[in-house]
Motif scaffolding. Structure first.
Motif, PDB file in Angstrom:
ATOM      1  N   CYS A  65       0.852  -1.184   0.000  1.00 33.74           N
ATOM      2  CA  CYS A  65       0.000   0.000   0.000  1.00 33.74           C
ATOM      3  C   CYS A  65       0.892   1.240   0.000  1.00 33.74           C
ATOM      4  CB  CYS A  65      -0.902   0.009   1.243  1.00 33.74           C
ATOM      5  SG  CYS A  65      -2.094   1.366   1.292  1.00 33.74           S
ATOM      6  N   GLU A  66       0.459   2.266  -0.694  1.00 34.84           N
ATOM      7  CA  GLU A  66       1.110   3.565  -0.573  1.00 34.84           C
ATOM      8  C   GLU A  66       0.315   4.350   0.462  1.00 34.84           C
ATOM      9  OE1 GLU A  66       3.234   7.086  -3.158  1.00 34.84           O
ATOM     10  OE2 GLU A  66       1.992   5.620  -4.197  1.00 34.84           O
ATOM     11  N   LEU A  67       0.827   4.329   1.681  1.00 37.09           N
ATOM     12  CA  LEU A  67       0.142   4.980   2.797  1.00 37.09           C
ATOM     13  C   LEU A  67       0.334   6.494   2.744  1.00 37.09           C
ATOM     14  CD1 LEU A  67       1.202   2.605   5.728  1.00 37.09           C
ATOM     15  CD2 LEU A  67      -1.044   2.677   4.603  1.00 37.09           C
ATOM     16  N   TYR A  68      -0.651   7.198   3.276  1.00 39.01           N
ATOM     17  CA  TYR A  68      -0.517   8.634   3.518  1.00 39.01           C
ATOM     18  C   TYR A  68      -0.167   8.819   4.994  1.00 39.01           C
ATOM     19  CZ  TYR A  68      -3.071   9.219  -0.909  1.00 39.01           C
ATOM     20  OH  TYR A  68      -3.471   9.171  -2.223  1.00 39.01           O
ATOM     21  N   VAL A  69       0.962   9.480   5.247  1.00 36.01           N
ATOM     22  CA  VAL A  69       1.428   9.663   6.622  1.00 36.01           C
ATOM     23  C   VAL A  69       1.251  11.127   7.027  1.00 36.01           C
ATOM     24  CG1 VAL A  69       3.362   9.400   8.220  1.00 36.01           C
ATOM     25  CG2 VAL A  69       3.121   7.820   6.279  1.00 36.01           C
ATOM     26  N   ALA A  70       0.452  11.360   8.066  1.00 38.74           N
ATOM     27  CA  ALA A  70       0.217  12.722   8.554  1.00 38.74           C
ATOM     28  C   ALA A  70       1.539  13.350   8.990  1.00 38.74           C
ATOM     29  CB  ALA A  70      -0.768  12.697   9.725  1.00 38.74           C
ATOM     30  N   ARG A  71       1.714  14.621   8.675  1.00 44.37           N
ATOM     31  CA  ARG A  71       2.967  15.293   9.041  1.00 44.37           C
ATOM     32  C   ARG A  71       3.034  15.571  10.541  1.00 44.37           C
ATOM     33  NH1 ARG A  71       4.370  19.358   3.944  1.00 44.37           N
ATOM     34  NH2 ARG A  71       4.150  17.746   2.345  1.00 44.37           N
ATOM     35  N   ARG A  72       1.893  15.563  11.187  1.00 36.60           N
ATOM     36  CA  ARG A  72       1.868  15.685  12.652  1.00 36.60           C
ATOM     37  C   ARG A  72       1.144  14.450  13.185  1.00 36.60           C
ATOM     38  NH1 ARG A  72      -0.473  21.243  14.329  1.00 36.60           N
ATOM     39  NH2 ARG A  72      -2.208  20.652  12.946  1.00 36.60           N
ATOM     40  N   SER A  73      -0.001  14.599  13.798  1.00 34.46           N
ATOM     41  CA  SER A  73      -0.795  13.467  14.270  1.00 34.46           C
ATOM     42  C   SER A  73      -1.930  13.189  13.287  1.00 34.46           C
ATOM     43  CB  SER A  73      -1.378  13.780  15.654  1.00 34.46           C
ATOM     44  OG  SER A  73      -2.448  12.902  15.961  1.00 34.46           O
ATOM     45  N   ARG A  74      -2.370  11.947  13.237  1.00 38.52           N
ATOM     46  CA  ARG A  74      -3.499  11.600  12.374  1.00 38.52           C
ATOM     47  C   ARG A  74      -4.786  12.292  12.814  1.00 38.52           C
ATOM     48  NH1 ARG A  74      -2.607   7.511  15.931  1.00 38.52           N
ATOM     49  NH2 ARG A  74      -4.370   6.398  16.901  1.00 38.52           N
ATOM     50  N   PHE A  75      -4.800  12.830  14.023  1.00 39.86           N
ATOM     51  CA  PHE A  75      -5.988  13.508  14.533  1.00 39.86           C
ATOM     52  C   PHE A  75      -5.992  15.009  14.239  1.00 39.86           C
ATOM     53  CE2 PHE A  75      -5.349   9.840  17.444  1.00 39.86           C
ATOM     54  CZ  PHE A  75      -6.509   9.144  17.124  1.00 39.86           C
ATOM     55  N   ASP A  76      -4.862  15.545  13.765  1.00 37.43           N
ATOM     56  CA  ASP A  76      -4.775  16.978  13.456  1.00 37.43           C
ATOM     57  C   ASP A  76      -5.470  17.282  12.134  1.00 37.43           C
ATOM     58  OD1 ASP A  76      -3.333  17.718  15.732  1.00 37.43           O
ATOM     59  OD2 ASP A  76      -1.431  17.117  14.816  1.00 37.43           O
ATOM     60  N   ARG A  77      -6.198  18.412  12.111  1.00 38.23           N
ATOM     61  CA  ARG A  77      -6.976  18.747  10.925  1.00 38.23           C
ATOM     62  C   ARG A  77      -6.931  20.248  10.633  1.00 38.23           C
ATOM     63  NH1 ARG A  77      -8.399  13.938  12.295  1.00 38.23           N
ATOM     64  NH2 ARG A  77      -9.750  12.557  11.082  1.00 38.23           N
ATOM     65  N   ASP A  78      -5.748  20.772  10.516  1.00 35.08           N
ATOM     66  CA  ASP A  78      -5.556  22.165  10.136  1.00 35.08           C
ATOM     67  C   ASP A  78      -5.307  22.200   8.630  1.00 35.08           C
ATOM     68  OD1 ASP A  78      -4.392  24.679   9.474  1.00 35.08           O
ATOM     69  OD2 ASP A  78      -3.777  24.972  11.544  1.00 35.08           O
ATOM     70  N   PRO A  79      -6.150  22.897   7.854  1.00 33.49           N
ATOM     71  CA  PRO A  79      -5.987  22.863   6.393  1.00 33.49           C
ATOM     72  C   PRO A  79      -4.641  23.385   5.905  1.00 33.49           C
ATOM     73  CG  PRO A  79      -7.570  24.561   7.057  1.00 33.49           C
ATOM     74  CD  PRO A  79      -7.297  23.729   8.263  1.00 33.49           C
ATOM     75  N   LYS A  80      -4.005  24.255   6.671  1.00 39.98           N
ATOM     76  CA  LYS A  80      -2.708  24.797   6.255  1.00 39.98           C
ATOM     77  C   LYS A  80      -1.561  23.831   6.550  1.00 39.98           C
ATOM     78  CE  LYS A  80      -3.964  29.675   6.796  1.00 39.98           C
ATOM     79  NZ  LYS A  80      -3.669  30.951   7.508  1.00 39.98           N
ATOM     80  N   LEU A  81      -1.758  22.931   7.513  1.00 37.24           N
ATOM     81  CA  LEU A  81      -0.673  22.060   7.960  1.00 37.24           C
ATOM     82  C   LEU A  81      -0.895  20.585   7.652  1.00 37.24           C
ATOM     83  CD1 LEU A  81      -0.096  23.663  11.488  1.00 37.24           C
ATOM     84  CD2 LEU A  81       1.265  24.056   9.429  1.00 37.24           C
ATOM     85  N   ASP A  82      -2.147  20.177   7.505  1.00 35.74           N
ATOM     86  CA  ASP A  82      -2.449  18.748   7.490  1.00 35.74           C
ATOM     87  C   ASP A  82      -3.144  18.240   6.227  1.00 35.74           C
ATOM     88  OD1 ASP A  82      -1.513  18.465  10.236  1.00 35.74           O
ATOM     89  OD2 ASP A  82      -3.336  19.554  10.792  1.00 35.74           O
ATOM     90  N   ALA A  83      -3.288  19.112   5.230  1.00 34.59           N
ATOM     91  CA  ALA A  83      -4.030  18.712   4.035  1.00 34.59           C
ATOM     92  C   ALA A  83      -3.163  17.983   3.002  1.00 34.59           C
ATOM     93  CB  ALA A  83      -4.691  19.928   3.392  1.00 34.59           C
ATOM     94  N   ASP A  84      -1.854  17.935   3.219  1.00 37.23           N
ATOM     95  CA  ASP A  84      -0.949  17.336   2.236  1.00 37.23           C
ATOM     96  C   ASP A  84      -0.014  16.338   2.913  1.00 37.23           C
ATOM     97  OD1 ASP A  84       0.245  16.871  -0.204  1.00 37.23           O
ATOM     98  OD2 ASP A  84       1.616  18.571  -0.060  1.00 37.23           O
ATOM     99  N   PRO A  85      -0.519  15.145   3.245  1.00 38.33           N
ATOM    100  CA  PRO A  85       0.307  14.166   3.961  1.00 38.33           C
ATOM    101  C   PRO A  85       1.415  13.596   3.070  1.00 38.33           C
ATOM    102  CG  PRO A  85      -1.778  13.187   3.311  1.00 38.33           C
ATOM    103  CD  PRO A  85      -1.874  14.644   2.969  1.00 38.33           C
TER     104      PRO A  85
END
Length: 288
Positions: A65-85
């Motif tokens: 699988c090509e996983l998407y890895v959150a740049r911070r936590s998988r629970f973070d949802r800031d569009p400026k920081l977390d929209a591009d894993p």
């Protein structure tokens, strides 16, 4: 000599991959590859179909699988920081790895979904047994940092992945589709490979079967992004080289790094998943 594709997207990489599972297996048979991998984006929808089809032809199936890895936590949802894993390729070695990959993809959808199904390093650490990891295309964390010139952060990220998977199960993935950033990544990887004692491994980011299918794939991407083929600003791949290359093509492209092609055979040897398909597995559901 030999080469095995370990980064392949079927049509289950929705509106991105343009190859049916059966055609992936057929092409591997035609090219004399003893094994083949499937690494769809964020899901395992095609895993069982792929496993059965490959086994029927005598080809070793490598589920990944090509996983998407959150740049911070998988629970973070800031569009400026977390929209591009970041991207990360993982490959199943055995039944334990298969179960862990199922767990990771489920967590990605149930807990980490934000634009895409995301995991993070916390759950990767928990469910890494039985999995091999590769640093992925230039959308991965390590290549992103190398390309940006931040080798210190790249070393830190690489050390984290080595802690998760171990040196023997983490590979620096190199690709050459005629994109300048890929060459920058390779130069950085040569340094990291020496410093950390890691192997580089060569892949092609396979999204369509033949090179002449690139135009059809562009149209598929238009459907995904709701644009038209006449739109000059539409999302597109930078070259037409994301096809199912032959070993001869790969040997020519990586003629200066043949050991990175040989590494694909070693990884295939490390993967040996056997599933018992004689049983019916149903969830145990207790209604309230």
């Amino acid at each position: 000599m030999g080469f095995i594709h370990l980064h392949v997207h079927s049509h289950y990489s929705l509106l991105d991959g343009a190859i049916k599972v059966g055609d992936i297996v057929r092409m591997a048979v035609e090219l004399g590859m003893p094994a083949i991998a499937i690494t769809d984006h964020g899901n395992m929808f095609g895993a069982m179909e792929f496993y059965v089809e490959a086994k029927a032809t005598g080809i070793k199936p490598i589920i990944g699988c090509e996983l998407y890895v959150a740049r911070r936590s998988r629970f973070d949802r800031d569009p400026k920081l977390d929209a591009d894993p970041d991207h990360l390729i993982v490959l199943v070695m055995d039944e334990r790895g298969y179960k862990n990959l199922m767990k990771l993809t489920s967590i990605g959808h149930l807990e980490g979904y934000y634009y895409k199904p995301r995991v993070d390093k916390e759950v990767l650490s928990e469910y890494s047994d039985g999995l091999i990891a590769m640093s992925s295309c230039i959308k991965g964390e390590i290549p992103r940092l190398v390309i940006s010139g931040d080798m210190d952060k790249a070393r830190k990220a690489l050390a984290e992945y080595i802690d998760i998977f171990g040196k023997d199960r983490f590979f620096l993935e190199i690709q050459r589709h005629g994109i300048e950033e890929e060459e920058i990544a390779i130069r950085g990887y040569e340094e990291l490979s020496r410093d950390f004692g890691l192997r580089m491994i060569a892949t092609n980011d396979v999204h369509y079967l033949l090179r002449e299918h690139s135009r059809a794939h562009e149209i598929l991407l238009c459907i995904q992004t709701q644009t038209t083929i006449s739109d000059p600003g539409r999302f597109r791949f930078k070259t037409d080289q994301f096809h199912f290359r032959t070993e001869e093509e790969m040997r020519e492209v990586f003629r200066d790094l043949p050991e990175a092609l040989d590494a694909t055979l070693d990884v295939a040897e490390m993967c040996d998943l056997e599933l018992d398909l004689s049983k019916v597995y149903l969830p145990e559901y207790r209604p309230p």
